[in-house]
Design a protein around this motif. Structure first.
Motif, PDB file in Angstrom:
ATOM      1  N   GLU A 111       0.830  -1.192   0.000  1.00  0.00           N
ATOM      2  CA  GLU A 111       0.000   0.000   0.000  1.00  0.00           C
ATOM      3  C   GLU A 111       0.872   1.253   0.000  1.00  0.00           C
ATOM      4  O   GLU A 111       1.834   1.345   0.748  1.00  0.00           O
ATOM      5  CB  GLU A 111      -0.896   0.000   1.240  1.00  0.00           C
ATOM      6  CG  GLU A 111      -1.832   1.184   1.292  1.00  0.00           C
ATOM      7  CD  GLU A 111      -2.727   1.139   2.498  1.00  0.00           C
ATOM      8  OE1 GLU A 111      -3.753   0.439   2.432  1.00  0.00           O
ATOM      9  OE2 GLU A 111      -2.395   1.797   3.512  1.00  0.00           O
ATOM     10  N   TYR A 112       0.514   2.199  -0.861  1.00  0.00           N
ATOM     11  CA  TYR A 112       1.224   3.470  -0.956  1.00  0.00           C
ATOM     12  C   TYR A 112       0.245   4.599  -0.676  1.00  0.00           C
ATOM     13  O   TYR A 112      -0.904   4.543  -1.101  1.00  0.00           O
ATOM     14  CB  TYR A 112       1.817   3.655  -2.359  1.00  0.00           C
ATOM     15  CG  TYR A 112       2.835   2.620  -2.729  1.00  0.00           C
ATOM     16  CD1 TYR A 112       4.179   2.808  -2.427  1.00  0.00           C
ATOM     17  CD2 TYR A 112       2.457   1.462  -3.382  1.00  0.00           C
ATOM     18  CE1 TYR A 112       5.114   1.852  -2.775  1.00  0.00           C
ATOM     19  CE2 TYR A 112       3.398   0.504  -3.735  1.00  0.00           C
ATOM     20  CZ  TYR A 112       4.721   0.704  -3.421  1.00  0.00           C
ATOM     21  OH  TYR A 112       5.643  -0.242  -3.763  1.00  0.00           O
ATOM     22  N   GLU A 146      -2.845   0.400  -3.907  1.00  0.00           N
ATOM     23  CA  GLU A 146      -2.257  -0.894  -3.611  1.00  0.00           C
ATOM     24  C   GLU A 146      -1.689  -1.467  -4.902  1.00  0.00           C
ATOM     25  O   GLU A 146      -2.393  -1.579  -5.896  1.00  0.00           O
ATOM     26  CB  GLU A 146      -3.301  -1.840  -3.040  1.00  0.00           C
ATOM     27  CG  GLU A 146      -3.768  -1.444  -1.659  1.00  0.00           C
ATOM     28  CD  GLU A 146      -4.781  -2.408  -1.085  1.00  0.00           C
ATOM     29  OE1 GLU A 146      -4.772  -3.591  -1.479  1.00  0.00           O
ATOM     30  OE2 GLU A 146      -5.585  -1.954  -0.260  1.00  0.00           O
ATOM     31  N   VAL A 147      -0.396  -1.812  -4.869  1.00  0.00           N
ATOM     32  CA  VAL A 147       0.285  -2.344  -6.049  1.00  0.00           C
ATOM     33  C   VAL A 147       0.946  -3.661  -5.677  1.00  0.00           C
ATOM     34  O   VAL A 147       1.612  -3.765  -4.652  1.00  0.00           O
ATOM     35  CB  VAL A 147       1.356  -1.353  -6.563  1.00  0.00           C
ATOM     36  CG1 VAL A 147       2.082  -1.930  -7.767  1.00  0.00           C
ATOM     37  CG2 VAL A 147       0.738  -0.011  -6.905  1.00  0.00           C
ATOM     38  N   ILE A 195      -2.228  -2.817 -10.225  1.00  0.00           N
ATOM     39  CA  ILE A 195      -2.987  -2.062  -9.234  1.00  0.00           C
ATOM     40  C   ILE A 195      -4.118  -2.929  -8.706  1.00  0.00           C
ATOM     41  O   ILE A 195      -4.902  -3.484  -9.473  1.00  0.00           O
ATOM     42  CB  ILE A 195      -3.533  -0.769  -9.854  1.00  0.00           C
ATOM     43  CG1 ILE A 195      -2.348   0.113 -10.251  1.00  0.00           C
ATOM     44  CG2 ILE A 195      -4.472  -0.060  -8.885  1.00  0.00           C
ATOM     45  CD1 ILE A 195      -2.720   1.328 -11.031  1.00  0.00           C
ATOM     46  N   ASN A 196      -4.190  -3.030  -7.378  1.00  0.00           N
ATOM     47  CA  ASN A 196      -5.228  -3.826  -6.735  1.00  0.00           C
ATOM     48  C   ASN A 196      -6.408  -2.988  -6.279  1.00  0.00           C
ATOM     49  O   ASN A 196      -7.379  -3.517  -5.778  1.00  0.00           O
ATOM     50  CB  ASN A 196      -4.650  -4.580  -5.541  1.00  0.00           C
ATOM     51  CG  ASN A 196      -3.701  -5.661  -5.979  1.00  0.00           C
ATOM     52  OD1 ASN A 196      -3.887  -6.274  -7.006  1.00  0.00           O
ATOM     53  ND2 ASN A 196      -2.667  -5.883  -5.209  1.00  0.00           N
ATOM     54  N   SER A 255     -12.114   1.627  -9.330  1.00  0.00           N
ATOM     55  CA  SER A 255     -12.792   0.522  -9.996  1.00  0.00           C
ATOM     56  C   SER A 255     -12.344   0.390 -11.452  1.00  0.00           C
ATOM     57  O   SER A 255     -12.172  -0.714 -11.962  1.00  0.00           O
ATOM     58  CB  SER A 255     -14.300   0.746  -9.930  1.00  0.00           C
ATOM     59  OG  SER A 255     -14.987  -0.265 -10.603  1.00  0.00           O
ATOM     60  N   LEU A 256     -12.113   1.523 -12.109  1.00  0.00           N
ATOM     61  CA  LEU A 256     -11.709   1.501 -13.509  1.00  0.00           C
ATOM     62  C   LEU A 256     -10.272   1.031 -13.709  1.00  0.00           C
ATOM     63  O   LEU A 256      -9.956   0.410 -14.720  1.00  0.00           O
ATOM     64  CB  LEU A 256     -11.873   2.891 -14.123  1.00  0.00           C
ATOM     65  CG  LEU A 256     -13.312   3.388 -14.250  1.00  0.00           C
ATOM     66  CD1 LEU A 256     -13.324   4.850 -14.678  1.00  0.00           C
ATOM     67  CD2 LEU A 256     -14.092   2.529 -15.226  1.00  0.00           C
ATOM     68  N   VAL A 257      -9.379   1.344 -12.767  1.00  0.00           N
ATOM     69  CA  VAL A 257      -7.967   1.007 -12.953  1.00  0.00           C
ATOM     70  C   VAL A 257      -7.575  -0.327 -12.328  1.00  0.00           C
ATOM     71  O   VAL A 257      -6.485  -0.823 -12.588  1.00  0.00           O
ATOM     72  CB  VAL A 257      -7.029   2.123 -12.433  1.00  0.00           C
ATOM     73  CG1 VAL A 257      -7.319   3.441 -13.137  1.00  0.00           C
ATOM     74  CG2 VAL A 257      -7.113   2.273 -10.930  1.00  0.00           C
ATOM     75  N   LYS A 258      -8.448  -0.913 -11.537  1.00  0.00           N
ATOM     76  CA  LYS A 258      -8.123  -2.188 -10.888  1.00  0.00           C
ATOM     77  C   LYS A 258      -7.757  -3.235 -11.929  1.00  0.00           C
ATOM     78  O   LYS A 258      -8.440  -3.413 -12.930  1.00  0.00           O
ATOM     79  CB  LYS A 258      -9.305  -2.674 -10.052  1.00  0.00           C
ATOM     80  CG  LYS A 258      -8.975  -3.881  -9.219  1.00  0.00           C
ATOM     81  CD  LYS A 258     -10.098  -4.214  -8.283  1.00  0.00           C
ATOM     82  CE  LYS A 258      -9.722  -5.390  -7.423  1.00  0.00           C
ATOM     83  NZ  LYS A 258     -10.790  -5.695  -6.463  1.00  0.00           N
ATOM     84  N   GLY A 259      -6.629  -3.879 -11.723  1.00  0.00           N
ATOM     85  CA  GLY A 259      -6.166  -4.924 -12.630  1.00  0.00           C
ATOM     86  C   GLY A 259      -5.282  -4.423 -13.763  1.00  0.00           C
ATOM     87  O   GLY A 259      -4.719  -5.217 -14.500  1.00  0.00           O
TER      88      GLY A 259
END
Length: 78
Positions: free
Chosen positions: A2-3, A18-19, A24-25, A36-40
């Protein structure tokens, strides 16, 4: 891992990312829609999509600040 990043020039006061293995988690806080858009997605893909987006005359935006935070994560600055 976590950052935490303190964005500059926007309403948000903290961005949490969270990476794990360059992926990105998710992130919490005011930007759950973006999270939600960037997850994964990979860090580089998110930077490419978000960097340079401006909000009004601020010269930056919450998405742009996420890109800046991810660049700092990549460099080991946060």
């Amino acid at each position: 891992m976590e950052y935490r990043y303190k964005p500059q020039g926007v309403c948000s006061t903290e961005i949490i990312v969270e990476v794990e293995n360059n992926i990105i988690n998710g992130c919490n806080g005011n930007l759950q829609g973006i999270a939600s858009l960037v997850k994964g997605m990979t860090i580089d893909d998110v930077i490419a999509k978000l960097k340079g987006i401006e909000c009004g005359r601020k010269g930056t935006s919450c998405p742009d600040q996420i890109a800046i935070a991810l660049e700092k994560i990549k460099k080991g600055e946060i």
